[in-house]
Design a protein around this motif. Structure first.
Motif, mmCIF file in Angstrom:
data_model
loop_
_atom_site.group_PDB
_atom_site.id
_atom_site.type_symbol
_atom_site.label_atom_id
_atom_site.label_comp_id
_atom_site.label_asym_id
_atom_site.label_seq_id
_atom_site.Cartn_x
_atom_site.Cartn_y
_atom_site.Cartn_z
ATOM 1 N N ALA A 1 -2.391 85.506 38.061
ATOM 2 C CA ALA A 1 -2.184 84.771 38.851
ATOM 3 C C ALA A 1 -2.205 83.540 38.974
ATOM 4 C CB ALA A 1 -0.774 85.036 39.679
ATOM 5 N N LEU A 2 -3.868 83.233 39.045
ATOM 6 C CA LEU A 2 -4.754 82.736 39.533
ATOM 7 C C LEU A 2 -5.218 82.157 38.544
ATOM 8 C CD1 LEU A 2 -7.200 81.395 41.789
ATOM 9 C CD2 LEU A 2 -8.537 83.233 40.432
ATOM 10 N N CYS A 3 -5.290 82.538 37.715
ATOM 11 C CA CYS A 3 -5.533 81.725 36.423
ATOM 12 C C CYS A 3 -4.273 80.139 35.813
ATOM 13 C CB CYS A 3 -6.034 82.222 34.766
ATOM 14 S SG CYS A 3 -6.481 81.172 33.489
ATOM 15 N N VAL A 4 -3.126 81.514 36.414
ATOM 16 C CA VAL A 4 -1.380 79.687 35.877
ATOM 17 C C VAL A 4 -1.723 78.939 36.984
ATOM 18 C CG1 VAL A 4 0.547 80.052 36.229
ATOM 19 C CG2 VAL A 4 -0.258 82.043 34.144
ATOM 20 N N ALA A 5 -2.046 80.193 38.587
ATOM 21 C CA ALA A 5 -2.021 78.776 39.151
ATOM 22 C C ALA A 5 -3.997 77.806 38.568
ATOM 23 C CB ALA A 5 -2.176 79.446 40.303
ATOM 24 N N CYS A 6 -4.133 77.958 38.046
ATOM 25 C CA CYS A 6 -5.035 76.613 38.582
ATOM 26 C C CYS A 6 -5.172 75.649 36.734
ATOM 27 C CB CYS A 6 -6.743 77.446 37.529
ATOM 28 S SG CYS A 6 -7.026 78.344 38.927
ATOM 29 N N ALA A 7 -4.273 76.619 35.735
ATOM 30 C CA ALA A 7 -4.030 75.425 35.150
ATOM 31 C C ALA A 7 -2.517 74.897 34.839
ATOM 32 C CB ALA A 7 -3.632 76.960 33.499
ATOM 33 N N LEU A 8 -1.149 75.329 36.149
ATOM 34 C CA LEU A 8 -0.510 74.436 37.248
ATOM 35 C C LEU A 8 -0.685 73.039 37.021
ATOM 36 C CD1 LEU A 8 2.636 77.235 37.480
ATOM 37 C CD2 LEU A 8 2.081 75.566 35.530
ATOM 38 N N LYS A 9 -1.885 73.746 38.523
ATOM 39 C CA LYS A 9 -1.955 72.821 39.246
ATOM 40 C C LYS A 9 -3.039 71.819 39.006
ATOM 41 C CE LYS A 9 -1.525 72.459 43.921
ATOM 42 N NZ LYS A 9 -0.813 72.545 44.768
ATOM 43 N N ASP A 10 -4.318 72.563 38.143
ATOM 44 C CA ASP A 10 -5.708 70.677 38.095
ATOM 45 C C ASP A 10 -5.596 71.048 36.892
ATOM 46 O OD1 ASP A 10 -6.812 72.271 40.394
ATOM 47 O OD2 ASP A 10 -7.569 73.414 39.510
ATOM 48 N N GLY A 11 -4.200 71.321 35.236
ATOM 49 C CA GLY A 11 -4.317 70.922 34.284
ATOM 50 C C GLY A 11 -5.289 72.187 33.669
ATOM 51 N N LEU A 12 -4.807 72.260 31.771
ATOM 52 C CA LEU A 12 -5.549 73.132 31.386
ATOM 53 C C LEU A 12 -6.996 72.415 31.001
ATOM 54 C CD1 LEU A 12 -2.554 74.228 28.606
ATOM 55 C CD2 LEU A 12 -3.963 75.209 30.633
ATOM 56 N N GLY A 13 -7.256 71.475 30.683
ATOM 57 C CA GLY A 13 -8.563 71.324 30.876
ATOM 58 C C GLY A 13 -9.345 71.258 31.797
ATOM 59 N N ALA A 14 -9.358 72.069 33.036
ATOM 60 C CA ALA A 14 -10.050 72.079 34.299
ATOM 61 C C ALA A 14 -11.489 73.099 33.897
ATOM 62 C CB ALA A 14 -9.384 72.061 35.424
ATOM 63 N N SER A 15 -12.456 73.005 34.696
ATOM 64 C CA SER A 15 -13.112 74.284 34.795
ATOM 65 C C SER A 15 -13.177 74.911 35.378
ATOM 66 C CB SER A 15 -14.451 73.309 35.573
ATOM 67 O OG SER A 15 -14.315 73.215 37.207
ATOM 68 N N SER A 16 -11.904 75.096 36.074
ATOM 69 C CA SER A 16 -11.135 76.591 37.036
ATOM 70 C C SER A 16 -10.476 77.262 36.351
ATOM 71 C CB SER A 16 -10.077 75.920 37.953
ATOM 72 O OG SER A 16 -9.416 75.101 37.673
ATOM 73 N N VAL A 17 -9.856 76.519 35.530
ATOM 74 C CA VAL A 17 -8.860 77.094 34.046
ATOM 75 C C VAL A 17 -10.343 78.454 33.315
ATOM 76 C CG1 VAL A 17 -7.657 77.107 32.152
ATOM 77 C CG2 VAL A 17 -6.687 75.667 33.957
ATOM 78 N N ALA A 18 -11.053 77.415 32.903
ATOM 79 C CA ALA A 18 -12.081 78.546 31.890
ATOM 80 C C ALA A 18 -12.551 79.327 32.919
ATOM 81 C CB ALA A 18 -13.032 77.293 31.766
ATOM 82 N N ILE A 19 -12.972 79.360 34.392
ATOM 83 C CA ILE A 19 -13.429 80.806 34.665
ATOM 84 C C ILE A 19 -12.612 81.207 34.824
ATOM 85 C CG2 ILE A 19 -14.291 80.536 37.351
ATOM 86 C CD1 ILE A 19 -16.049 78.015 36.934
ATOM 87 N N SER A 20 -11.572 81.520 35.647
ATOM 88 C CA SER A 20 -9.904 81.857 35.699
ATOM 89 C C SER A 20 -10.065 82.794 34.421
ATOM 90 C CB SER A 20 -8.963 81.413 36.697
ATOM 91 O OG SER A 20 -8.272 80.437 36.260
ATOM 92 N N GLY A 21 -9.290 82.117 33.589
ATOM 93 C CA GLY A 21 -9.344 82.719 32.496
ATOM 94 C C GLY A 21 -10.333 83.572 32.265
ATOM 95 N N VAL A 22 -11.466 83.878 31.865
ATOM 96 C CA VAL A 22 -13.157 84.217 31.744
ATOM 97 C C VAL A 22 -12.824 85.379 32.432
ATOM 98 C CG1 VAL A 22 -14.953 84.686 31.491
ATOM 99 C CG2 VAL A 22 -13.845 82.683 30.119
ATOM 100 N N LEU A 23 -11.822 85.770 33.776
ATOM 101 C CA LEU A 23 -12.372 86.280 34.792
ATOM 102 C C LEU A 23 -11.202 87.396 34.505
ATOM 103 C CD1 LEU A 23 -13.268 88.074 37.407
ATOM 104 C CD2 LEU A 23 -11.362 86.256 38.410
ATOM 105 N N ALA A 24 -9.623 86.601 34.061
ATOM 106 C CA ALA A 24 -8.937 87.730 33.758
ATOM 107 C C ALA A 24 -9.009 88.482 32.658
ATOM 108 C CB ALA A 24 -7.313 86.576 33.886
ATOM 109 N N MET A 25 -10.049 88.288 31.661
ATOM 110 C CA MET A 25 -9.865 88.657 30.090
ATOM 111 C C MET A 25 -11.103 89.871 31.028
ATOM 112 S SD MET A 25 -10.370 85.889 27.482
ATOM 113 C CE MET A 25 -11.698 85.205 27.786
ATOM 114 N N ILE A 26 -12.209 89.307 31.916
ATOM 115 C CA ILE A 26 -12.558 90.283 32.459
ATOM 116 C C ILE A 26 -11.731 91.458 32.869
ATOM 117 C CG2 ILE A 26 -14.680 91.590 33.490
ATOM 118 C CD1 ILE A 26 -15.697 88.657 32.652
#
Length: 155
Positions: free
Chosen positions: A60-85
């Protein structure tokens, strides 16, 4: 009081918390069907089970970052890696820990059946199956997506 308003309208935080809470509520009902037991304790403090609430919150955090900040945002990368871990940990390390706990409980039960150590028991339901993780991810994605449709979060 502005801080309370800011917190309650923080789309990222609310998405993660809501996804976790929804997964925990679902877990109560899936536990009723599987264990034939209703437990509010499992809702707030339980680990393991269907769906994975940790995965739901992280996705949910990763998708929220993607929707709000765009797929190119560093928040998406950080939350995406967190979700994978989180998902790898739930399926791997925590699941294996649960299997080891089950084996240890069997050994302890056989060795100490008549002594004061008979009440020693390790928690067995710790990790998740791939299906539980997938359902947690779906819960997180859907929750963040639906919350984004609310005017307070989409602005």
């Amino acid at each position: 009081m502005q801080w309370l308003f800011d917190f309650c309208t923080n789309y990222y935080v609310i998405s993660a918390i809501a996804a976790w809470l929804i997964a925990q509520i679902i877990k109560v009902f899936t536990g009723v069907f599987k264990l034939q037991e209703f437990s509010l304790k499992a809702m707030f403090f339980g680990t393991g089970g269907m769906p994975s609430s940790h995965t739901a919150a992280a996705c949910a955090l990763c998708v929220a970052c993607a929707l709000k900040d765009g797929l190119g945002a560093s928040s998406v990368a950080i939350s995406g890696v967190l979700a994978m871990i989180v998902m790898i940990d739930a399926a791997g390390v925590r699941n294996e820990t649960g299997k080891q706990s089950k084996a240890l409980n069997m050994i302890i039960g056989e060795m100490f059946s008549d002594s004061e150590n008979a009440d020693l028991h390790f928690k067995e339901l710790i990790g998740h199956s791939p299906l539980q993780i997938l359902c947690g991810a779906i819960t997180g994605v859907v929750t963040a997506g639906l919350l984004y449709l609310l005017p307070v979060f989409s602005a």
